[in-house]
Design an enzyme around this catalytic site. Structure first.
Site, mmCIF file in Angstrom:
data_model
loop_
_atom_site.group_PDB
_atom_site.id
_atom_site.type_symbol
_atom_site.label_atom_id
_atom_site.label_comp_id
_atom_site.label_asym_id
_atom_site.label_seq_id
_atom_site.Cartn_x
_atom_site.Cartn_y
_atom_site.Cartn_z
ATOM 1 N N LYS A 132 24.662 -12.212 70.837
ATOM 2 C CA LYS A 132 24.049 -12.309 72.170
ATOM 3 C C LYS A 132 24.890 -11.628 73.234
ATOM 4 C CE LYS A 132 24.119 -16.845 71.680
ATOM 5 N NZ LYS A 132 24.366 -17.011 70.252
ATOM 6 N N GLY A 192 31.631 -18.314 71.134
ATOM 7 C CA GLY A 192 32.511 -17.151 71.174
ATOM 8 C C GLY A 192 31.637 -15.919 71.290
ATOM 9 N N HIS A 193 31.592 -15.346 72.467
ATOM 10 C CA HIS A 193 30.738 -14.175 72.683
ATOM 11 C C HIS A 193 31.593 -12.911 72.665
ATOM 12 C CE1 HIS A 193 27.338 -16.719 74.673
ATOM 13 N NE2 HIS A 193 27.517 -16.965 73.402
ATOM 14 N N ASP A 206 25.896 -16.970 66.741
ATOM 15 C CA ASP A 206 26.563 -15.729 66.308
ATOM 16 C C ASP A 206 25.597 -14.578 66.065
ATOM 17 O OD1 ASP A 206 28.985 -17.212 66.250
ATOM 18 O OD2 ASP A 206 28.426 -17.968 64.288
ATOM 19 N N GLN A 265 25.390 -20.702 71.299
ATOM 20 C CA GLN A 265 24.966 -21.175 69.976
ATOM 21 C C GLN A 265 23.574 -20.589 69.654
ATOM 22 O OE1 GLN A 265 26.366 -23.898 72.148
ATOM 23 N NE2 GLN A 265 28.222 -23.052 71.337
HETATM 24 P P1 IMP Z 1 30.241 -28.250 67.678
HETATM 25 O O1 IMP Z 1 29.355 -27.522 68.602
HETATM 26 O O2 IMP Z 1 31.680 -27.827 67.740
HETATM 27 O O3 IMP Z 1 30.084 -29.738 67.791
HETATM 28 O O4 IMP Z 1 29.802 -27.897 66.162
HETATM 29 C C1 IMP Z 1 28.554 -28.313 65.625
HETATM 30 C C2 IMP Z 1 27.973 -27.232 64.720
HETATM 31 O O5 IMP Z 1 27.606 -26.109 65.516
HETATM 32 C C3 IMP Z 1 28.938 -26.699 63.664
HETATM 33 O O6 IMP Z 1 28.193 -26.355 62.511
HETATM 34 C C4 IMP Z 1 29.500 -25.432 64.298
HETATM 35 O O7 IMP Z 1 29.945 -24.509 63.342
HETATM 36 C C5 IMP Z 1 28.260 -24.941 65.029
HETATM 37 N N1 IMP Z 1 28.579 -24.096 66.184
HETATM 38 C C6 IMP Z 1 29.020 -24.494 67.398
HETATM 39 N N2 IMP Z 1 29.185 -23.445 68.213
HETATM 40 C C7 IMP Z 1 28.822 -22.367 67.515
HETATM 41 C C8 IMP Z 1 28.742 -20.982 67.834
HETATM 42 O O8 IMP Z 1 29.020 -20.521 68.952
HETATM 43 N N3 IMP Z 1 28.307 -20.169 66.827
HETATM 44 C C9 IMP Z 1 27.953 -20.647 65.603
HETATM 45 N N4 IMP Z 1 28.004 -21.916 65.270
HETATM 46 C C10 IMP Z 1 28.436 -22.783 66.211
#
Ligand code: IMP
Length: 422
Positions: A17, A41-42, A14, A219
């Protein structure tokens, strides 16, 4: 722009990017996403309109580009079909410019189910996005995954289904009890099949042809499966090395590696966060920065810039520079802080980022405090327009991370930013 640029998140995701990928895409020919799935989520603001992309690379709205989703990503097919139809409202989506890797893995209803079940029963839930990401990667490494190439072939689907039914009685029960959901899932293959190709070969060919490539991370580095705050991480390689593994090209060819960080820190989900704030400054960041997840809508935890973490990420990825985003959000605070080291109850002062999350959890931040500024910075485009306190903040960030701030983000629109040194 150099021939190959890699841009990744330098914190816990977040970092904003999407906006920078969109800007850099003007000079790119091909843009590739190399890891993650629709957990990302971009957010982009184009002509004042907010657009959120989850799987399609953020450069897609530049019609001269081709976009690729390479081997290391995981795909939610139904969601991707829906997202492509949103993109189609603004620009062409055809197989010449949309390359979906046949090697990428598919997120099935079963993986989503497993993600939700595990979060529900875990002693320490990760706080995942419940999009099935972890179980899809787990199955990939267990060599039971469903690849995109197999998903769009009826015999491939049948083989996978038989293998899974044989492997897991639990899967079999879930499959039998949710046939409608599975029928919809299989039907989504038709919306993708035209785009499925050897995307990695197409990317390599475009490099041979002298095209410019932009690789877009999802991420952030601190969520990397190996180098992040394990187990509170995502399940892919979010660091720069993930790009080489996912596409298959030589690291020698990369000329520019850029990290995007916010001028403060946010995190969604569980896990250690030494500079987290539960005070008025944290509320200021959360409210002014609209810190709510673009995918799940969850409020993001907010805190000061963690210089120890950013220094670690900067050098572990070999950044040429960092983009310090959303600096405008810090306007209005009397004091701003940067964490320069940690204080651990047993280990004392730490200047490196610990590999063990329980060590990080026990760390207290040691701050350098600086005077804040009250002028709004929205939309500023030159360094010398910034108040002297903001310039001092940037300078201290560079000292702490032992690296360069290459650009500064001053607002949500495409033009709101400063290229340092210009
Ligand atoms: P997962 O990727 O859904 O398995 O989540 C694992 C961890 O990564 C959790 O803490 C999510 O909140 C975090 N996470 C996954 N995708 C994002 C993102 O795009 N932005 C911020 N945190 C993320």
């Amino acid at each position: 722009m150099s021939q190959i640029t890699i841009l990744i998140g330098a914190q816990w995701g977040d970092e904003g990017k999407g906006k920078w990928v969109d800007i850099l895409s003007e000079k790119a020919d091909v843009i590739a996403r190399f890891q993650g799935g629709n957990n990302a989520g971009h957010t982009l603001y184009i002509d004042g309109k907010k657009l959120v992309l989850h799987q399609v690379p953020s450069g897609v709205f530049h019609p001269h580009t081709a976009v690729a989703l390479s081997a290391g990503v995981v795909i939610n097919p139904g969601e991707l079909v829906r997202e492509m139809s949103v993109v189609r409202e603004r620009c062409k989506v055809n197989p010449d410019r949309f390359w979906l890797s046949e090697r990428a893995h598919v997120i099935t209803p079963w993986h989503i189910e497993l993600d939700c079940r595990r979060e529900k029963t875990a002693l320490s839930p990760i706080g995942t996005t419940k999009r099935g990401i972890g179980p899809t990667y787990a199955e990939k490494y267990a060599r039971l995954g469903l690849r995109v190439g197999q998903f769009v072939s009826s015999s491939g689907r049948k083989d996978w289904l038989e293998a899974m039914q044989n492997h897991s009685p639990e899967f079999q029960t879930f499959y039998n009890e949710n046939r409608k959901q599975w029928d919809e899932f299989w039907a989504s293959a038709a919306g993708l099949s035209d785009f499925v190709c050897d995307a990695e070969q197409r990317v390599r060919q475009s490099l041979f042809d002298g095209k410019r490539l932009l690789l877009e991370g999802a991420q952030g580095a601190l969520l990397d499966i190996d180098h992040g705050t394990y187990p509170f991480v995502t399940s892919s390689s979010t660091m720069v090395g993930g790009a080489f593994a996912s596409i298959g090209f030589s690291p020698r060819r990369v000329e520019s590696i850029v990290g995007v960080a916010k001028a403060y820190t946010t995190r969604v989900g569980s896990g250690p966060f030494p500079t987290e704030l539960n005070d008025a400054a944290g509320t200021h960041m959360s409210t002014k920065g609209h810190e709510f997840g673009a995918t799940t809508g969850r409020p993001r935890r907010c805190g000061w810039l963690d210089g120890v973490a950013l220094r670690y990420v900067y050098h572990a990825n070999g950044f040429d520079g960092v983009i310090l985003n959303k600096i405008d959000i810090l306007s209005g605070l009397d004091e701003v802080k940067i964490c320069t080291a940690y204080d651990h109850p047993e280990l004392g002062r730490l200047t490196h980022f610990p590999s063990d999350s329980s060590v990080l959890e026990a760390c207290k931040p040691i701050y350098r405090s600086l005077p804040g500024w009250h002028q709004p910075l929205d939309g500023m485009t030159r360094l010398n327009q910034l108040p002297k306190q903001t310039r001092e903040f940037i300078q201290v960030v560079e000292e702490v991370i032992q690296g360069k701030v290459a650009m500064v983000g001053t607002g949500v629109n495409r033009g709101d930013g400063i290229i340092c040194g210009e």
